[in-house]
Design a protein around this motif. Structure first.
Motif: not given
Ligand code: DAH
Length: 345
Positions: A249, A252-253, A255, A290-291, A294
């Motif tokens: 995503f 996020t990172e 993810s 989710c994640g 970022d």
């Protein structure tokens, strides 16, 4: 021809007829026969012109008093018949028959599950927040690390209102809005409606999501995993297994997508000998994305990029379908009370 005695003779005749009339309908027929425009009194009176002028007033007076008498007789017979009807109805009324319970409404399954999810996260220390359904491009995309021309925008079929105003395609913009006016630490969930230009058997133009966000010092993937595992077990049952699959995503990172052991077949992939249709025999079903937030998102909202946090987003209809084994998304929107009534509490 003696019109006076003809008129007076009608009264005893009517009395006899009334004695025999046993219904209100029969009574009305009798009334027309005597008092109607072409009735007996009218017929007798049609002979009036044949009389000598000086005989006419006496006949007229008799006609009037006979009419009056007839009306009285009708009225009293009518009252007697009506009273009889009521007594009859009362005799048939059975006070021992149980009453009919008033029909009461129920919450829609989407609402029920959305409330349940919120309660679980409240129990884990999250606050409930909300944001607008008509959103600006900036919060829906740009602040979430999706600048114009970013290919990930294609993943979501956006309903645009103007070039920069749109129907939010996910609840993730509430993340950006929350962080813009609050400092960490924070833990929020944002339930609400989202919109996409998409409509087929498994997609509807409007559906519901719940977004989650936790930001603070030292928040790690382990917190994400622990939180989501606790959530999944609270809503699907304590035996439910959870697995994280790497995914992507823009906001996020790293993810992940989260799968749970299929709550319909218990993760076996089969129910007896029959293949499980819900997990397609894999024993796993996907429930959310989710994640770790970022750093580009933190930068967009003016947070120190050294903070850390996690985010997640899930579809409420999907969770509801899995929880209750509902096979068809259309049931959520048809408002068939035979379906909805099953969720009465
Ligand atoms: N917004 C994503 C969607 O609509 C769901 C999602 C995925 C939300 C990952 C998140 C996340 O917060 O971290 O498909």
């Amino acid at each position: 021809m003696d019109l006076i005695s003809a008129l007076e003779g009608l009264v005893p005749e009517l009395e006899k007829g009334l004695d025999q009339a046993s219904s209100l309908e029969g009574l009305e027929a009798l009334r027309v026969d005597f008092l109607g425009r072409k009735g007996r009194i009218a017929q007798i009176m049609s002979q009036l012109p044949k009389l000598e002028p000086e005989q006419r007033p006496a006949v007229g007076q008799t006609a009037n008093s006979v009419k009056e008498r007839c009306n009285e007789l009708f009225e009293s017979r009518k009252q007697a018949l009506e009273a009889g009807r009521e007594a009859e109805a009362l005799k048939r009324f059975d006070p021992s028959i149980p009453g009919r319970a008033p029909w009461s409404g129920t919450l829609h399954p989407t609402t029920l599950v959305m409330e349940e999810i919120c309660e679980i996260f409240k129990g884990l220390g999250f606050e409930i927040v909300s944001g607008p359904e008509v959103e600006i491009d900036y919060y829906n995309f740009e602040a979430l690390n999706m600048p114009p021309e970013h290919p990930a925008r294609d993943m979501q079929d956006t309903l645009y209102i103007t070039d920069t105003v749109l129907m939010r395609t996910h609840t993730s913009p509430v993340q950006a809005r929350t962080m813009l006016h609050r400092k960490p630490p924070l833990a929020v969930v944002a339930p609400g409606k989202v919109y996409r230009r998409d409509s087929d058997l498994t997609h509807t133009p409007m559906f519901h999501q719940i977004e989650g966000l936790m930001v603070g010092e030292g928040i790690s993937m382990a917190h994400l995993r622990g939180t989501l595992t606790a959530f999944v077990r609270a809503i699907f049952g304590g035996d439910t297994q959870v697995r994280f699959r790497p995914s992507f995503f823009p906001f996020t990172e790293p993810s992940a997508e989260v799968d749970i052991s299929c709550c319909i077949c218990g993760g076996k992939g089969h129910i007896g000998d029959a293949p499980c249709r819900v997990c397609k025999t894999t024993g796993w079903v996907e429930i959310l994305g989710c994640g770790m937030v970022d750093p580009a998102v933190f930068e967009a909202v003016g947070y120190d990029p050294e903070v850390s946090g996690f985010a997640f987003g899930m579809g409420v209809e999907r969770v509801t379908m899995l929880k209750y084994g509902i096979g068809d998304l259309r049931m959520f929107f048809e408002n068939d009370t035979r379906f909805l009534g099953q969720f009465a509490r």
